[in-house]
Write a protein that holds these residues in place. Sequence first.
Motif, PDB file in Angstrom:
ATOM      1  N   THR A   1      -7.558  14.977   1.336  1.00 19.14           N
ATOM      2  CA  THR A   1      -7.168  13.922   2.279  1.00 19.14           C
ATOM      3  C   THR A   1      -7.490  14.347   3.706  1.00 19.14           C
ATOM      4  OG1 THR A   1      -4.928  14.814   2.391  1.00 19.14           O
ATOM      5  CG2 THR A   1      -5.310  13.060   0.779  1.00 19.14           C
ATOM      6  N   LYS A   2      -7.378  13.374   4.619  1.00 25.80           N
ATOM      7  CA  LYS A   2      -7.779  13.589   6.006  1.00 25.80           C
ATOM      8  C   LYS A   2      -6.830  14.551   6.755  1.00 25.80           C
ATOM      9  CE  LYS A   2     -10.213   9.181   6.397  1.00 25.80           C
ATOM     10  NZ  LYS A   2     -10.401   7.922   7.167  1.00 25.80           N
ATOM     11  N   ALA A   3      -7.201  14.876   7.987  1.00 24.97           N
ATOM     12  CA  ALA A   3      -6.477  15.902   8.738  1.00 24.97           C
ATOM     13  C   ALA A   3      -5.109  15.444   9.227  1.00 24.97           C
ATOM     14  CB  ALA A   3      -7.318  16.362   9.930  1.00 24.97           C
ATOM     15  N   TYR A   4      -5.008  14.206   9.685  1.00 25.40           N
ATOM     16  CA  TYR A   4      -3.758  13.772  10.338  1.00 25.40           C
ATOM     17  C   TYR A   4      -3.161  12.511   9.717  1.00 25.40           C
ATOM     18  CZ  TYR A   4      -6.049  16.915  13.630  1.00 25.40           C
ATOM     19  OH  TYR A   4      -6.706  17.973  14.197  1.00 25.40           O
ATOM     20  N   CYS A   5      -3.651  12.131   8.529  1.00 22.70           N
ATOM     21  CA  CYS A   5      -3.040  11.034   7.770  1.00 22.70           C
ATOM     22  C   CYS A   5      -3.295  11.327   6.295  1.00 22.70           C
ATOM     23  CB  CYS A   5      -3.634   9.685   8.177  1.00 22.70           C
ATOM     24  SG  CYS A   5      -5.395   9.522   7.815  1.00 22.70           S
ATOM     25  N   SER A   6      -2.865  10.447   5.416  1.00 23.03           N
ATOM     26  CA  SER A   6      -2.999  10.752   3.980  1.00 23.03           C
ATOM     27  C   SER A   6      -4.173  10.029   3.336  1.00 23.03           C
ATOM     28  CB  SER A   6      -1.710  10.365   3.246  1.00 23.03           C
ATOM     29  OG  SER A   6      -0.612  10.941   3.899  1.00 23.03           O
ATOM     30  N   CYS A   7      -5.071   9.487   4.147  1.00 17.33           N
ATOM     31  CA  CYS A   7      -6.211   8.770   3.570  1.00 17.33           C
ATOM     32  C   CYS A   7      -7.095   9.708   2.771  1.00 17.33           C
ATOM     33  CB  CYS A   7      -7.033   8.100   4.664  1.00 17.33           C
ATOM     34  SG  CYS A   7      -6.191   6.698   5.396  1.00 17.33           S
ATOM     35  N   LYS A   8      -7.630   9.154   1.702  1.00 20.29           N
ATOM     36  CA  LYS A   8      -8.540   9.891   0.825  1.00 20.29           C
ATOM     37  C   LYS A   8      -9.861  10.159   1.552  1.00 20.29           C
ATOM     38  CE  LYS A   8     -11.392   8.635  -3.082  1.00 20.29           C
ATOM     39  NZ  LYS A   8     -12.146   7.438  -3.388  1.00 20.29           N
TER      40      LYS A   8
ATOM     41  N   ASN B   1     -11.125   3.706   3.082  1.00 22.87           N
ATOM     42  CA  ASN B   1     -10.203   4.843   3.154  1.00 22.87           C
ATOM     43  C   ASN B   1      -9.658   4.946   4.575  1.00 22.87           C
ATOM     44  OD1 ASN B   1     -10.995   5.431   0.493  1.00 22.87           O
ATOM     45  ND2 ASN B   1     -12.682   6.698   1.224  1.00 22.87           N
ATOM     46  N   ILE B   2      -8.879   3.962   4.976  1.00 20.91           N
ATOM     47  CA  ILE B   2      -8.411   3.921   6.369  1.00 20.91           C
ATOM     48  C   ILE B   2      -6.945   3.506   6.442  1.00 20.91           C
ATOM     49  CG2 ILE B   2     -10.665   3.454   7.421  1.00 20.91           C
ATOM     50  CD1 ILE B   2      -9.890   0.479   7.427  1.00 20.91           C
ATOM     51  N   CYS B   3      -6.318   3.830   7.563  1.00 16.14           N
ATOM     52  CA  CYS B   3      -4.931   3.441   7.792  1.00 16.14           C
ATOM     53  C   CYS B   3      -4.733   3.358   9.307  1.00 16.14           C
ATOM     54  CB  CYS B   3      -3.979   4.468   7.160  1.00 16.14           C
ATOM     55  SG  CYS B   3      -3.894   6.010   8.088  1.00 16.14           S
ATOM     56  N   PRO B   4      -3.564   2.905   9.767  1.00 17.46           N
ATOM     57  CA  PRO B   4      -3.362   2.781  11.218  1.00 17.46           C
ATOM     58  C   PRO B   4      -3.590   4.099  11.976  1.00 17.46           C
ATOM     59  CG  PRO B   4      -1.657   1.583  10.053  1.00 17.46           C
ATOM     60  CD  PRO B   4      -2.441   2.330   9.008  1.00 17.46           C
ATOM     61  N   VAL B   5      -3.289   5.248  11.351  1.00 21.89           N
ATOM     62  CA  VAL B   5      -3.447   6.523  12.066  1.00 21.89           C
ATOM     63  C   VAL B   5      -4.923   6.820  12.333  1.00 21.89           C
ATOM     64  CG1 VAL B   5      -3.108   9.038  11.962  1.00 21.89           C
ATOM     65  CG2 VAL B   5      -1.310   7.492  11.137  1.00 21.89           C
ATOM     66  N   CYS B   6      -5.739   6.784  11.293  1.00 18.81           N
ATOM     67  CA  CYS B   6      -7.147   7.166  11.507  1.00 18.81           C
ATOM     68  C   CYS B   6      -7.950   6.057  12.168  1.00 18.81           C
ATOM     69  CB  CYS B   6      -7.799   7.690  10.235  1.00 18.81           C
ATOM     70  SG  CYS B   6      -7.722   6.622   8.818  1.00 18.81           S
ATOM     71  N   MET B   7      -7.367   4.859  12.235  1.00 15.81           N
ATOM     72  CA  MET B   7      -8.024   3.795  13.004  1.00 15.81           C
ATOM     73  C   MET B   7      -7.591   3.830  14.466  1.00 15.81           C
ATOM     74  SD  MET B   7      -7.966   0.584  10.461  1.00 15.81           S
ATOM     75  CE  MET B   7      -8.932  -0.428  11.593  1.00 15.81           C
TER      76      MET B   7
HETATM   77 ZN    ZN Z   1      -5.855   7.274   7.605  1.00 16.54          ZN
END
Ligand code: ZN
Length: 479
Positions: free
Chosen positions: A21-28, A38-44
């Motif tokens: 998963t990514k560095a600062y969120c749980s996205c794959k 593979n995105i969420c509010p954090v990595c966006m």
């Molecule tokens: Zn994310």
Amino acid sequence: MENEYTVTIGLEVHAELSTKTKAYCSCKIGYGDEPNTNICPVCMGLPGALPHFNEEVLNYAMKAGVATNCDIITESKFDRKNYFYPDLSKGYQITQSDKPVASDGYLEIESEDGTKKKIGIERIHMEEDTAKVTHDPFGRGTLLDYNRCGVPLIEIVSKPDIHSAKDAIAYLEKLRKLLIFLDVADCKMEEGGFRADVNVSVSNTDKLGNRSEIKNMNSFKSIERAIEYETKRQIENLKQGKENSQNTLRWDDIEGETSIMRTKENANDYRYFPEADLPKFEVSEERYDNIAENIPELEDAKKERYINDFGLSNKQIIFVLSNMEYIRLFEEANDIISKPKEIANVLMSDVAAYVNENIINPIDLKVTAETIAKYVSLLENGKLNSKTGKKVLKEMLENGGDPETIMKEKGLIQITDEKQIKEMVEKVISNNPESVQDILAGKDRAVKFLVGQVMKESRGKANPEIVNKEIIDQIEKMK
Ligand code: ZN
Ligand code: MN
């Protein structure tokens, strides 16, 4: 005189870590996945979204640090690097500025002439990748894929110890191999998983010259050409009495030259400040020990062991160490039957040929360590000969399966029955009186011909050693 000038090369390598998963969120993390899935509010970078740190990233970065002889920090933090990033929508990169996880290490490389050199490593820090930008070739706009945004990176910065393009490449190859051996990054260059910013400066005094930086290069060939081009260009400038300016350059691989992208911003332009949304962290002794104790056997150690314990040739070693899957197949097959040279040869000849012809990744091979071990022992104990062996191996490579079963199914069991061989030899001898005369006249080469005829008669299944002996015996009796 050109040799009055010294070129100094610094390399900043970015490697994408292969955490799940990514560095600062749980996205794959999934290279090649449908864009923006593979995105969420954090990595966006949506306002108010809070990052949390994936500790696997720290473990991976520490592994790289320990394996490059770095000091590992005990207390650290993250920082924001502010910049206008069209591909990082929160407007800053979460990175590490004054407290990198690892620092002051080195990597030993081998120069072209065989001399060993230690190349210093200034620091290794953790940060995040940006979104992938694709410019529409028809000028209709720019596409952003946020799947890559927030993928963890380590940045590895070398000390100014490199003084030739060839040594720069030796260092990069060594570093790339190291990260692959450590299993922290797969370093697929064509996917941008391992890329380098290359600094080049030339000087004919004790002071370093102004450097130019070529960004984001992901081909060793291009890096070598770019360094050679820049070295020449800067020396030419100095000879004409011009000073080299500090620039960021772009390399044009087709024209084979660099061009100016922008004049270099200094670090303070980024206005680094501590990342307020992530807490400071400590690296416990326990975490350190756990990582240090679990560093796998690395390239140089394997090389030594393959020479000393297995007596492999240089060529065999280079081949086996060229790919993690070959290493695994070799070592595991050898654990089963202890026939290192024979196993290396099978891998280096038929297996490699199959991989090259079919352009597959060795990891997708249908042979396993077990079937290769079994195959080699069938050859060794004479149940297969080189001819029938090739047929069995071909089937193993194409469709997988157990060599003994294939051998039986294809009727390739070697004929070792002496009575059966004797009959075949008798037949061949009576059909080839001239060859027999030749042998009796001392022309030994004719023996080979007769062996070939018997092998043909047996459709490749006879044991050639027994055949050879039987021919000589029968002709001996005619004398
Ligand atoms: Zn994310
Ligand atoms: Mn960076």
